[in-house]
Design an enzyme around this catalytic site. Sequence first.
Site, PDB file in Angstrom:
ATOM      1  N   GLU A 264       0.879  -1.157   0.000  1.00 55.74           N
ATOM      2  CA  GLU A 264       0.000   0.000   0.000  1.00 55.74           C
ATOM      3  C   GLU A 264       0.917   1.207   0.000  1.00 55.74           C
ATOM      4  O   GLU A 264       1.732   1.355   0.906  1.00 55.74           O
ATOM      5  CB  GLU A 264      -0.877  -0.052   1.256  1.00 55.74           C
ATOM      6  CG  GLU A 264      -2.012   0.931   1.196  1.00 55.74           C
ATOM      7  CD  GLU A 264      -2.146   1.667   2.490  1.00 55.74           C
ATOM      8  OE1 GLU A 264      -2.408   1.046   3.514  1.00 55.74           O
ATOM      9  OE2 GLU A 264      -1.940   2.888   2.461  1.00 55.74           O
ATOM     10  N   CYS A 301      -2.793   7.673   5.043  1.00 56.40           N
ATOM     11  CA  CYS A 301      -2.807   7.307   3.624  1.00 56.40           C
ATOM     12  C   CYS A 301      -4.075   7.781   2.948  1.00 56.40           C
ATOM     13  O   CYS A 301      -4.139   7.892   1.735  1.00 56.40           O
ATOM     14  CB  CYS A 301      -2.642   5.803   3.477  1.00 56.40           C
ATOM     15  SG  CYS A 301      -3.401   4.901   4.801  1.00 56.40           S
TER      16      CYS A 301
HETATM   17  P1  NAP Z   1       9.468   3.904   3.334  1.00 56.17           P
HETATM   18  O1  NAP Z   1      10.663   4.731   3.139  1.00 56.17           O
HETATM   19  O2  NAP Z   1       8.850   3.322   2.113  1.00 56.17           O
HETATM   20  O3  NAP Z   1       9.841   2.728   4.370  1.00 56.17           O
HETATM   21  C1  NAP Z   1       8.913   1.723   4.732  1.00 56.17           C
HETATM   22  C2  NAP Z   1       9.684   0.456   5.065  1.00 56.17           C
HETATM   23  O4  NAP Z   1      10.229  -0.081   3.861  1.00 56.17           O
HETATM   24  C3  NAP Z   1      10.862   0.674   5.998  1.00 56.17           C
HETATM   25  O5  NAP Z   1      11.005  -0.457   6.813  1.00 56.17           O
HETATM   26  C4  NAP Z   1      12.023   0.801   5.043  1.00 56.17           C
HETATM   27  O6  NAP Z   1      13.239   0.446   5.641  1.00 56.17           O
HETATM   28  C5  NAP Z   1      11.644  -0.178   3.963  1.00 56.17           C
HETATM   29  N1  NAP Z   1      12.218   0.191   2.668  1.00 56.17           N
HETATM   30  C6  NAP Z   1      12.240   1.411   2.103  1.00 56.17           C
HETATM   31  N2  NAP Z   1      12.850   1.349   0.902  1.00 56.17           N
HETATM   32  C7  NAP Z   1      13.219   0.066   0.721  1.00 56.17           C
HETATM   33  C8  NAP Z   1      13.888  -0.626  -0.312  1.00 56.17           C
HETATM   34  N3  NAP Z   1      14.319   0.000  -1.399  1.00 56.17           N
HETATM   35  N4  NAP Z   1      14.095  -1.936  -0.164  1.00 56.17           N
HETATM   36  C9  NAP Z   1      13.677  -2.590   0.944  1.00 56.17           C
HETATM   37  N5  NAP Z   1      13.051  -1.996   1.949  1.00 56.17           N
HETATM   38  C10 NAP Z   1      12.813  -0.678   1.853  1.00 56.17           C
HETATM   39  O7  NAP Z   1       8.318   4.687   4.077  1.00 56.17           O
HETATM   40  P2  NAP Z   1       8.367   5.572   5.416  1.00 56.17           P
HETATM   41  O8  NAP Z   1       9.723   5.552   6.025  1.00 56.17           O
HETATM   42  O9  NAP Z   1       7.280   5.098   6.258  1.00 56.17           O
HETATM   43  O10 NAP Z   1       8.000   7.015   4.930  1.00 56.17           O
HETATM   44  C11 NAP Z   1       8.627   7.642   3.837  1.00 56.17           C
HETATM   45  C12 NAP Z   1       7.573   8.182   2.885  1.00 56.17           C
HETATM   46  O11 NAP Z   1       6.644   7.126   2.560  1.00 56.17           O
HETATM   47  C13 NAP Z   1       6.675   9.263   3.431  1.00 56.17           C
HETATM   48  O12 NAP Z   1       7.264  10.523   3.348  1.00 56.17           O
HETATM   49  C14 NAP Z   1       5.453   9.127   2.573  1.00 56.17           C
HETATM   50  O13 NAP Z   1       5.660   9.790   1.348  1.00 56.17           O
HETATM   51  C15 NAP Z   1       5.352   7.656   2.303  1.00 56.17           C
HETATM   52  N6  NAP Z   1       4.367   6.964   3.173  1.00 56.17           N
HETATM   53  C16 NAP Z   1       3.142   6.755   2.672  1.00 56.17           C
HETATM   54  C17 NAP Z   1       2.202   6.108   3.449  1.00 56.17           C
HETATM   55  C18 NAP Z   1       0.853   5.837   2.921  1.00 56.17           C
HETATM   56  O14 NAP Z   1       0.084   5.204   3.630  1.00 56.17           O
HETATM   57  N7  NAP Z   1       0.506   6.254   1.733  1.00 56.17           N
HETATM   58  C19 NAP Z   1       2.495   5.681   4.739  1.00 56.17           C
HETATM   59  C20 NAP Z   1       3.775   5.916   5.240  1.00 56.17           C
HETATM   60  C21 NAP Z   1       4.694   6.561   4.421  1.00 56.17           C
HETATM   61  P3  NAP Z   1      14.283   1.624   6.020  1.00 56.17           P
HETATM   62  O15 NAP Z   1      13.542   2.539   6.921  1.00 56.17           O
HETATM   63  O16 NAP Z   1      15.411   0.936   6.655  1.00 56.17           O
HETATM   64  O17 NAP Z   1      14.605   2.265   4.704  1.00 56.17           O
END
Ligand code: NAP
Length: 526
Positions: A264, A301
């Site tokens: 998601e 979200c």
């Molecule tokens: P994220 O950067 O996508 O991280 C979520 C999880 O996935 C973390 O455990 C992260 O580990 C891991 N991850 C990230 N990139 C990866 C990759 N290339 N390969 C493997 N694992 C990976 O999301 P976030 O830290 O929660 O937030 C960052 C951004 O995500 C926000 O600014 C927002 O734009 C978006 N977000 C959207 C929603 C939604 O519901 N739409 C919810 C939360 C966040 P690491 O932390 O170790 O990288």
Amino acid sequence: MQLTGEMIIGQQLVRGAAGTQLAFNPATKATMLPQFGQADAADVERACALAEQAFDAYRSTTPEVRAAFLEAVANNIDALGATLTERAMAETGLPQARLEGERGRTVNQLRLFAKVVRDGHWQQATLDSALPQRTPPRPDLRLRKIAVGPVAVFGASNFPLAFSVAGGDTASALAAGCPVVVKAHGAHPGTSELVARAVQKAVADSGLPEGVFSMIHGDGRTVGQALVAHPSIKAVGFTGSRQGGTALMRTAAARPEPIPVYAEMSSINPVFMLPAVLAGGAEALGAAFVESLTMGVGQFCTNPGLVIGVAGPDFDRFAAAAAAALQPKGAGTMLTAGIHSAYQSGVGRLSQVDGVQVLATGQQEGAGCAAQAALFRVDAETFLASHALQEEVFGPASLLIACRDEAEVLRLAAGLEGQLTATVHCTADDHGFAAKLLPTLERKAGRVLFNGFPTGVEVCHAMVHGGPFPATSDTRTTSVGAMAIERFLRPVSYQNVPQALLPAALRDDNPLRLARIVDGELRTAI
Ligand code: NAP
């Protein structure tokens, strides 16, 4: 309960040796003890091997055993009391009331899945009798759904309880009969440890194999990737960024045995304000919209990132009321430094697009990772010409789009990417227009709602929290609600299998008293 910074691998507490991480308080920017050890390749291997070993025994447990286990997890989380909410407050900047509510949602979700497991519809037991006299003869065929195998779950930053270690993905996978390996989100490692211990205790108290549940810490790009690439993992649940979700989709698809990723990711949740409703109540709607936009510092979200209407005095009144409601809003603490800086650059990006007007901003940013709310306005032509304006800005920012006429509203709706939700505000006088809009919204979103705001997702049987890409990676499913269990099941057909060898769900005597489809007709158990 004292935090140790250890991971939960089966029934062991393991100190990760690949590196350390401290928790971070986004309100004060202070770091917090203890040090959390990060997993290395051997830890990932051990968690996955244990999950594989546990799979057959766990998926064969009776519905009652599995349901009681889910209830034990819920009870153990409840028993953590203030220890859990205090740590979660410090790690996320979210207020106490929100976290207490989220804990309630988390335990209710586990209890809902206990009920789902007991009622047994998830097995979709279906029997077609043999027709030996037919030419050609038809064999005896029986179908049920079984668990897919061990599942990797990535905890979400924005729901440290309800979509994290024992959140919706974990609850639905465990309900299906799948062992779970969680990669905890680095934004709330202490909260994750507390909840993981609650699950670990429930596994032991329920007499289940230890590999039913593990939780590891580590960097997504190494530990997360290794987990998804591991041959024992058969499906993935993820909530986070489009970049993270699509990276995991690529890894899963490139495996020798590709597996599904239920990610998601991003959604801007358009809200359509139809003419008659604006004529009757533009001011009240403007204020109500801002409440939804700024709730939880916009970190949902389902946050309403777009409002669409027909340009004119009523839309202007709506915009003015929204601007007036937004200006006094205080800056709220965001979940992490990364999310805060992504929000700031997203707002900066929006304000630099030609034709985008800044309508209002909230109060100045304060200490820590505090975010200033922002409201923009643009015309439909500019919006449709600039793909950047469709990118999610995660936080309390939204874009109002003024269309020339109803035809342009319909064109704009057709040009949107996939969404978790689409909202329509209307009165009976708008129904003609709404009827033209609805078929497009069905194609774009997992949930279409009227005369409300999309924030607030009910956990129940009829909920869909999903939608076409980029809202999710698989438009056929939901990550919230009872149907989420479907993601972790697959159908198996049993042909001419002797009664003594058939699974209980499919035996003639129906010992589980399931409602079943028999020769094409629904039969409830007597
Ligand atoms: P994220 O950067 O996508 O991280 C979520 C999880 O996935 C973390 O455990 C992260 O580990 C891991 N991850 C990230 N990139 C990866 C990759 N290339 N390969 C493997 N694992 C990976 O999301 P976030 O830290 O929660 O937030 C960052 C951004 O995500 C926000 O600014 C927002 O734009 C978006 N977000 C959207 C929603 C939604 O519901 N739409 C919810 C939360 C966040 P690491 O932390 O170790 O990288």
